[in-house]
Scaffold this motif. Structure first.
Motif, short mmCIF file in Angstrom:
data_model
loop_
_atom_site.label_atom_id
_atom_site.label_comp_id
_atom_site.label_asym_id
_atom_site.label_seq_id
_atom_site.Cartn_x
_atom_site.Cartn_y
_atom_site.Cartn_z
N PHE A 516 55.41 47.53 26.77
CA PHE A 516 54.62 48.56 26.10
C PHE A 516 53.52 49.08 27.02
CE2 PHE A 516 50.63 49.50 23.91
CZ PHE A 516 51.00 50.67 23.26
N SER A 517 52.97 48.21 27.83
CA SER A 517 51.87 48.60 28.72
C SER A 517 52.33 49.48 29.87
CB SER A 517 51.18 47.35 29.27
OG SER A 517 50.70 46.54 28.22
N GLY A 518 53.64 49.67 30.01
CA GLY A 518 54.12 50.58 31.03
C GLY A 518 54.90 49.95 32.16
N LYS A 519 55.29 48.69 32.02
CA LYS A 519 55.98 48.00 33.10
C LYS A 519 57.28 48.70 33.51
CE LYS A 519 58.36 43.58 33.91
NZ LYS A 519 58.68 42.27 33.31
N LEU A 520 58.02 49.23 32.53
CA LEU A 520 59.34 49.79 32.80
C LEU A 520 59.43 51.28 32.52
CD1 LEU A 520 61.50 46.90 31.25
CD2 LEU A 520 60.89 47.25 33.66
N GLY A 521 58.31 51.94 32.31
CA GLY A 521 58.34 53.38 32.11
C GLY A 521 58.12 53.78 30.67
N GLU A 522 57.95 55.09 30.48
CA GLU A 522 57.62 55.60 29.16
C GLU A 522 58.75 55.38 28.17
OE1 GLU A 522 56.37 59.79 26.98
OE2 GLU A 522 56.12 59.57 29.14
N GLY A 523 60.00 55.56 28.62
CA GLY A 523 61.13 55.38 27.71
C GLY A 523 61.18 53.99 27.13
N GLU A 524 61.03 52.97 27.98
CA GLU A 524 61.06 51.59 27.51
C GLU A 524 59.82 51.28 26.68
OE1 GLU A 524 63.49 49.01 27.86
OE2 GLU A 524 64.52 50.92 28.10
N ALA A 525 58.68 51.86 27.04
CA ALA A 525 57.47 51.64 26.24
C ALA A 525 57.66 52.21 24.84
CB ALA A 525 56.26 52.28 26.93
N ARG A 526 58.29 53.39 24.75
CA ARG A 526 58.53 54.00 23.44
C ARG A 526 59.52 53.15 22.63
NH1 ARG A 526 57.51 59.11 22.29
NH2 ARG A 526 57.55 59.74 24.48
N ARG A 527 60.50 52.58 23.32
CA ARG A 527 61.49 51.76 22.61
C ARG A 527 60.87 50.51 21.99
NH1 ARG A 527 63.81 47.21 23.55
NH2 ARG A 527 62.89 47.07 25.64
N VAL A 528 59.95 49.88 22.73
CA VAL A 528 59.39 48.62 22.26
C VAL A 528 58.19 48.82 21.34
CG1 VAL A 528 57.65 48.12 24.03
CG2 VAL A 528 59.02 46.26 23.10
N PHE A 529 57.67 50.06 21.27
CA PHE A 529 56.47 50.29 20.48
C PHE A 529 56.61 49.91 19.01
CE2 PHE A 529 54.07 53.41 17.81
CZ PHE A 529 52.84 52.79 17.91
N PRO A 530 57.71 50.27 18.31
CA PRO A 530 57.82 49.85 16.90
C PRO A 530 57.74 48.34 16.72
CG PRO A 530 59.43 51.55 17.40
CD PRO A 530 58.83 51.14 18.70
N LYS A 531 58.32 47.61 17.65
CA LYS A 531 58.28 46.14 17.55
C LYS A 531 56.85 45.63 17.75
CE LYS A 531 60.32 42.00 19.62
NZ LYS A 531 61.22 41.49 20.71
N ILE A 532 56.15 46.17 18.74
CA ILE A 532 54.77 45.78 18.99
C ILE A 532 53.88 46.20 17.83
CG2 ILE A 532 52.76 46.34 20.43
CD1 ILE A 532 54.35 44.32 21.78
N GLN A 533 54.13 47.38 17.29
CA GLN A 533 53.34 47.85 16.16
C GLN A 533 53.52 46.94 14.94
OE1 GLN A 533 54.51 51.65 14.40
NE2 GLN A 533 52.34 52.25 14.33
N GLN A 534 54.76 46.56 14.67
CA GLN A 534 55.02 45.64 13.55
C GLN A 534 54.36 44.30 13.79
OE1 GLN A 534 59.16 44.84 12.90
NE2 GLN A 534 58.83 43.85 10.91
N TRP A 535 54.42 43.81 15.02
CA TRP A 535 53.78 42.55 15.37
C TRP A 535 52.28 42.63 15.12
CZ3 TRP A 535 50.26 42.22 19.54
CH2 TRP A 535 49.81 40.94 19.85
N SER A 536 51.64 43.75 15.48
CA SER A 536 50.19 43.87 15.34
C SER A 536 49.74 43.87 13.88
CB SER A 536 49.70 45.14 16.04
OG SER A 536 50.14 46.30 15.35
N GLN A 537 50.64 44.17 12.95
CA GLN A 537 50.29 44.22 11.54
C GLN A 537 50.48 42.89 10.84
OE1 GLN A 537 52.89 47.34 10.23
NE2 GLN A 537 51.67 48.99 11.15
N ASN A 538 51.06 41.91 11.52
CA ASN A 538 51.33 40.61 10.91
C ASN A 538 50.30 39.57 11.33
OD1 ASN A 538 53.66 41.70 9.79
ND2 ASN A 538 54.93 41.10 11.54
N ALA A 539 50.24 38.51 10.53
CA ALA A 539 49.32 37.42 10.86
C ALA A 539 49.67 36.77 12.19
CB ALA A 539 49.34 36.37 9.74
#
Length: 697
Positions: A516-539
């Motif tokens: 998400f931080s940009g290691k593999l480019g914008e496309g991969e960051a966009r792909r992983v964002f929903p997963k990171i976003q869901q993680w950030s909302q959980n305990a």
């Protein structure tokens, strides 16, 4: 990367435009793709997984004139040192636009965006083809060693040993390396002494300093020890020379094994190989790191094929009260070689586990393989002579090797040490046990990635239930182990930081964070964002950032110069996890108008007015964690960490957060004015660049 020791404002923040567009274009596109972008050219962020550099070792860099008078004098003024090295080529001190500043930041090594590909003409001595150190001795002020370490031995080198080293260097690189001068005998002695001092005080020491004699040590190991000692010297000409010799050792060891395959069963060549891997992996330079990561397998294979992992390979060596001196010395040397082989294996296991954790790679050594006896206590290991060793042995009365528990048994039953107080090296065993659990964390994470791609059939739901239960079991194991360590007076920051890192990794996929931080480019960051976003909302995310904050706390307790290598990168991973959580929650609050757990204030609306309410601060880096535990469950309050000036830095303050992490690293190396180790410099600068990306104070 700026030259080693160069001074720069690592936290100078570019102007990212209006506050409503505080995040740079890359993260805006990933998190809010529907928002109209500014007119600025979008620049991708640095490769957050890359904390190495392509430092140039051109011959022109080897200006040793200022060393002609020796180093026993106080070092020269810093201004003199910076005359030619304080600027990065292609930059100046004028004000830049925000896009230009970001572009330059991403072009500078070690944060190039594309995957690194070595140049076709690169080889072992590319750009580092000169050894010309006219230095006599190393001043104590330029030694990045632990202040409380006590020198146990002094290595006396003779001209014959220096000549042997010169001979190996010329044989290996006679057409590619020039030597206007080779290090003096006194400097070589200093570097050997510095390494033995640092290794003897390390938890996972594996070179026996008291029996280290230059006349019976193979030349390749002598050179490796010199190169390893140079890592702890702040002066650039010395540590650069060490990196050149490191390349010589790497090639010379291969030639030695080709000449005499029996050397694969000798201890000293194996020690030289492992020293070379340590130097390369933690050097802070891309090429060396890649090669060192690639060449651990041969060492593991040699150890396995020699049955070094097996208990039956270790025979008893027992001193008797009436042993003559020559007999006693022979027994002592035989015992130390046996013990050094144990510690070589344990260091190799730790080295392998650390790389698996940091680089998300498959470990090569399983805890189930380590069936050798437990290592003896440090009193026996560090005995300065044969008589001191015998006296300690007779007083402690250690059991025979057949009765000594195997390391594999200790992984599942840590209390075995409670019944043998003082006989075994408890601190080393506990650190190895931590990494035994680390292997299970790695397997859990690998299984989680597989589960993410499986369809939700009944069969797979059972797998997910088992996976969740495994997480709870591992957390129980880590918590119990941590409680056990808290009760031990011998617990060290290295053990406690490793445990906190493992508990953090149990609740966050660091690969997703870096992607998400940009290691593999914008496309991969966009792909992983929903997963990171869901993680950030959980305990689970709040548990992860709590342990990340605890890593900050433990890092502050390290002895001076000890927060390096694996532990420095662990601190960086913790900072990156906190940064991503703060960025995601701040962005979500900005879109929804709700309060973020990383924001500093809360705005409430009523019929008459709007008022500002200061939410409770949740310090993640304090030992009193009642409020933090409540935060993990409920998500209420403003999470953050304290900087070195005791100022609270909420996670929404990217610059404050990353600046705090970088300051902790730098504060661990206070003595020398001649710079930081390259890896530490890289990490500190990388965190400074990341802190600028969100534009938040």
């Amino acid at each position: 990367m700026p030259p080693f020791g160069a001074v720069q404002d690592a936290y100078q923040v570019p102007d990212f435009g209006p506050a409503s567009m505080a995040f740079p274009d890359f993260f805006e596109q990933v998190m809010m793709p529907g928002v109209e972008m500014s007119n600025h050219t979008s620049v991708v962020p640095p490769d957050v997984s890359n904390f190495t550099s392509d430092f140039t070792f051109d011959a022109g860099d080897f200006d040793f004139g200022f060393l002609a008078s020796g180093l026993t004098r106080p070092p020269t003024a810093q201004g003199h040192r910076l005359e030619d090295n304080s600027r990065v080529p292609g930059t100046d001190q004028t004000t830049h636009s925000d896009v230009q500043l970001r572009s330059e930041a991403f072009k500078r090594s070690p944060w190039s965006w594309n995957h690194w590909i070595p140049e076709r003409s690169s080889h072992a001595f590319s750009g580092q083809d000169v050894i010309d150190v006219r230095q006599e001795r190393v001043d104590a002020r330029d030694q990045l060693t632990t202040p409380d370490s006590v020198r146990l031995v002094h290595c006396d080198l003779r001209h014959a040993e220096r000549d042997r080293m010169i001979r190996v260097v010329t044989q290996v690189a006679h057409t590619r390396l020039t030597m206007p001068s080779f290090p003096s005998l006194e400097l070589l002695e200093d570097l050997v002494d510095v390494f033995l001092l640092q290794d003897s005080s390390a938890i996972d020491s594996y070179i026996h300093s008291a029996t280290f004699a230059s006349d019976v040590t193979c030349t390749e190991l002598l050179l490796a020890v010199v190169a390893a000692g140079a890592r702890y010297i702040a002066l650039a000409p010395v540590w650069k020379m060490g990196l050149v010799i490191h390349e010589v050792v790497r090639i010379a060891i291969g030639a030695l094994l080709e000449r005499d395959n029996k050397a694969t069963r000798d201890l000293q060549p194996l020690q030289a190989i492992l020293l070379g891997l340590d130097i390369g992996v933690w050097s802070g330079f891309r090429r060396k790191t890649e090669i060192a990561l690639s060449f651990l397998q041969p060492l593991v294979t040699m150890l396995a094929w020699s049955n070094a992992f097996m208990k039956f390979s270790y025979q008893d060596v027992i001193p008797l009260p009436d042993d003559a001196d020559d007999v006693l010395v022979d027994k002592w040397r035989a015992w130390t070689e046996r013990e050094a082989k144990k510690r070589l294996i344990l260091h190799t296991f730790l080295h392998d586990s650390q790389l698996a954790i940091l680089y998300a790679k498959n470990p090569l050594i399983s805890p189930a393989q380590i069936m050798m006896p437990l290592p003896a206590c440090r009193e026996l290991w560090l005995a300065p002579n044969s008589h001191a060793w015998r006296n300690a042995y007779l007083r402690l009365g250690p059991p025979s090797q057949a009765e000594t528990p195997a390391m594999m048994e200790f992984f599942g039953h840590n209390a075995v040490l409670d019944h043998s107080v003082g006989v075994y090296d408890k601190v080393l065993c506990m650190l190895v046990a931590c990494h035994g659990l680390g292997h299970e964390i790695w397997q859990y994470r690998a299984h989680a990635r597989l589960l993410a791609g499986w369809k939700k059939t009944n069969f797979r739901r059972d797998r997910r239930s088992d996976h969740s239960r495994l997480q709870r079991d591992l957390l129980d194991d880590l918590t119990s182990f941590q409680a056990h360590c808290d009760l031990q007076a011998s617990s060290t920051p290295e053990i406690m930081l490793t445990l906190e890192l493992l508990m953090m990794l149990l609740h966050v996929d660091i690969e997703d964070v870096q992607t998400f931080s940009g290691k593999l480019g914008e496309g991969e960051a966009r792909r992983v964002f929903p997963k990171i976003q869901q993680w950030s909302q959980n305990a689970e995310s709040r548990v992860a950032i709590f342990h990340a904050g605890q890593i900050f706390r433990v890092a502050r307790t390290f002895e001076k110069t000890r927060l390096r290598d694996f532990y420095a990168v662990a601190l960086y991973h913790a900072a990156l996890t906190l940064w991503v959580y703060g960025m995601i929650t701040t962005s979500a609050a900005r879109k929804s108008g709700r309060q973020s757990p990383s924001a500093a204030t809360q705005r409430l609306s009523n019929t008459s007015h709007q008022s500002l309410i200061q939410p409770p601060r949740i310090p993640l880096d304090l030992t009193d964690d009642r409020a933090a535990r409540s935060f993990q469950l409920l998500g209420q309050g403003t999470a953050g960490v304290y900087n070195l000036q005791s100022e609270f830095m909420p996670l929404s303050s990217s610059r404050g957060l990353m600046g705090t992490a970088a300051s902790i690293l730098k504060d661990n190396f206070p003595q020398s004015s001649n710079g930081l180790p390259p890896l530490i410099e890289n990490l500190a600068n990388l965190m400074g660049e990341i802190g600028k990306l969100s534009g938040h104070d």
